[in-house]
Design an enzyme around this catalytic site. Structure first.
Site, PDB file in Angstrom:
ATOM      1  N   ASP A   1      -9.605  -2.894  -5.986  1.00 38.60           N
ATOM      2  CA  ASP A   1      -8.687  -2.016  -5.279  1.00 38.60           C
ATOM      3  C   ASP A   1      -8.545  -0.721  -6.069  1.00 38.60           C
ATOM      4  O   ASP A   1      -8.214  -0.759  -7.259  1.00 38.60           O
ATOM      5  CB  ASP A   1      -7.322  -2.734  -5.197  1.00 38.60           C
TER       6      ASP A   1
ATOM      7  N   SER B   1       0.814  -1.211   0.000  1.00 40.35           N
ATOM      8  CA  SER B   1       0.000   0.000   0.000  1.00 40.35           C
ATOM      9  C   SER B   1       0.855   1.271   0.000  1.00 40.35           C
ATOM     10  O   SER B   1       1.727   1.407  -0.855  1.00 40.35           O
ATOM     11  CB  SER B   1      -0.948  -0.067   1.188  1.00 40.35           C
TER      12      SER B   1
ATOM     13  N   HIS C   1      -8.050  -4.592  -1.715  1.00 40.04           N
ATOM     14  CA  HIS C   1      -6.907  -3.895  -1.144  1.00 40.04           C
ATOM     15  C   HIS C   1      -6.776  -4.303   0.325  1.00 40.04           C
ATOM     16  O   HIS C   1      -7.767  -4.411   1.020  1.00 40.04           O
ATOM     17  CB  HIS C   1      -7.117  -2.381  -1.230  1.00 40.04           C
TER      18      HIS C   1
END
Ligand SMILES: *[C@@H]1O[C@H](CO)[C@@H](O)[C@H](O)[C@H]1NC(C)=O
Ligand SMILES: *[C@@H]1O[C@H](CO)[C@@H](O)[C@H](O)[C@H]1NC(C)=O
Ligand SMILES: *[C@@H]1O[C@H](CO)[C@@H](O)[C@H](O)[C@H]1NC(C)=O
Length: 370
Positions: free
Chosen positions: A310, A158, A340
């Site tokens: 995502d 991320s 995600h």
């Protein structure tokens, strides 16, 4: 009906409204997805301070090293490591696969603490990471830990992916550290902040797990406390006059494989509507996608995992295309049914099968390539 029950009914409706998201059909374990999404929305209301954490995952037996970046909330940090000159060992765990990695790779974890936003804005945390990594990459330190200098990996998920991207780029630009990193591994990385209206940002703007609004809020905390900027970003009207030239680096209409473009029409961002100036928006240390091909060519073997559900999907897909165009060897895995954050859910009771699959792929790739 009494006031209390009316209030209760109203609260339920509001909660249901607030937490309802359409769960994509082809997604595995939909009820868990919904729970995770609700958890994330509630957490968003309560946890606002995020900090980057650096971990050095050091495998004694195999003499290789993973440096892992992630963004976690302050309260979850089990132990801080201190001192500029000495790494104490400790275990960090929260929303990252460190525990699983330790188990499978016989590793120890190290790290240190960072200057935090909002007191210290960008690039404070990045500078701290660079400082710590450069310290660690010194021959005497590597020797002390029995690390093979030819087997070092920088990795993260991320927002940690942005750190991985920029740290790797910065090290390759530094003659003293060039070629010290064997590979960079990124899991659904966030790689740019200049176009927040790519197809994945449109399709998954309400999540699951990471909504566009939350992603923007979290990244902006790192830059400014000014409320005008996130509002302008939500409208995708925030880049300064004269920045059009940068859009060629993230132009999804050019770099995204046809399959993901669907019926989306490329819309050029509207420039110059923001009064304040944020030079950081043009900074490739925040958006590693903003470098040209000759800078990309220097990068080492790269592993990228993207997930379908995502908003950051297209950041990763575009980096895959751009790195391959520049001749960098890339292994890319696209997980069709994952969200995600999936790799953060690998421990009972809230584990996701997709998270476990991603972790297995990631670990076996590391075992073969590092
Ligand atoms: C983006 O790419 C498309 C197609 O390749 C092109 O027509 C357009 O001019 C590009 N826009 C920018 C801002 O680079
Ligand atoms: C931005 O500038 C315009 C025109 O100068 C002004 O009307 C507006 O109030 C400014 N906005 C902010 C948030 O300062
Ligand atoms: C790429 O960017 C670097 C750093 O900004 C610059 O020195 C170099 O001239 C650029 N190369 C090309 C081909 O534009």
């Amino acid at each position: 009906m009494g006031n209390k029950s009316r209030l209760f009914g109203l609260s339920c409706i509001l909660l249901a409204y607030y937490t309802y998201i359409p769960i994509p059909e082809n997604i595995e374990e939909p009820w868990k997805m919904r729970l995770i999404d609700i958890f994330m929305k509630i957490a968003t209301l309560t946890v606002v301070l995020l900090l980057p954490v650096l971990k050095v995952v050091h495998s004694r037996s195999k003499k290789k090293v993973y440096i892992w970046f992630t963004f976690i909330s302050v309260k979850c940090v089990n132990s801080y490591l201190n001192g500029d000159d000495d790494f104490n060992t400790g275990l960090f765990y929260c929303g990252s696969p460190s525990e699983k990695l330790t188990g499978k790779l016989h590793c120890i974890f190290m790290g240190r603490d960072y200057r935090l936003a909002p007191q210290y804005l960008f690039p404070a945390a990045l500078e701290d990471c660079i400082f710590a990594i450069k310290f660690f990459l010194q021959d005497k330190v590597l020797e002390k830990y029995g690390v093979d200098p030819a087997r070092i990996c920088i990795s993260g998920d991320s927002s940690g992916g942005a750190l991985v991207g920029s740290v790797t780029q910065l090290l390759q630009d530094d003659p003293e550290y060039r070629n010290k990193i064997k590979t960079q591994a990124m899991i659904y990385p966030k790689l740019q902040i200049i176009d927040t209206w790519m197809p994945s940002y449109r399709e998954y703007k309400d999540g699951p797990f990471l909504s566009r609004k939350l992603a923007i809020k979290v990244s902006i905390r790192y830059i400014t406390e000014d409320e005008e900027l996130p509002e302008a970003i939500l409208r995708n009207e925030y880049m300064p006059e004269g920045s059009r030239d940068l859009f060629k680096f993230v132009n999804w209409s050019h770099f995204l494989p046809e399959k993901y473009k669907k019926n989306h029409v490329y819309r050029e961002p509207i420039l110059g509507t923001l009064n304040a100036s944020y030079p950081v928006l043009l900074d490739s240390r925040l958006s590693p996608l903003l470098v040209n091909d000759s800078q990309l060519q220097k990068l080492p073997l790269t592993y990228i995992i993207t997930c379908e559900h995502d908003i950051l999907r297209d950041d990763g897909l575009i980096y895959v295309t751009r790195l391959r165009n520049a001749g960098v060897p890339v292994t890319h895995e696209h997980i069709e049914d994952a969200i995600h954050g999936a790799i953060s859910f690998v421990t009972a009771p809230m584990y996701l099968h997709s998270g476990l699959r991603i972790l297995d792929k990631y670990i076996s790739w590391l075992q073969e390539n590092l």
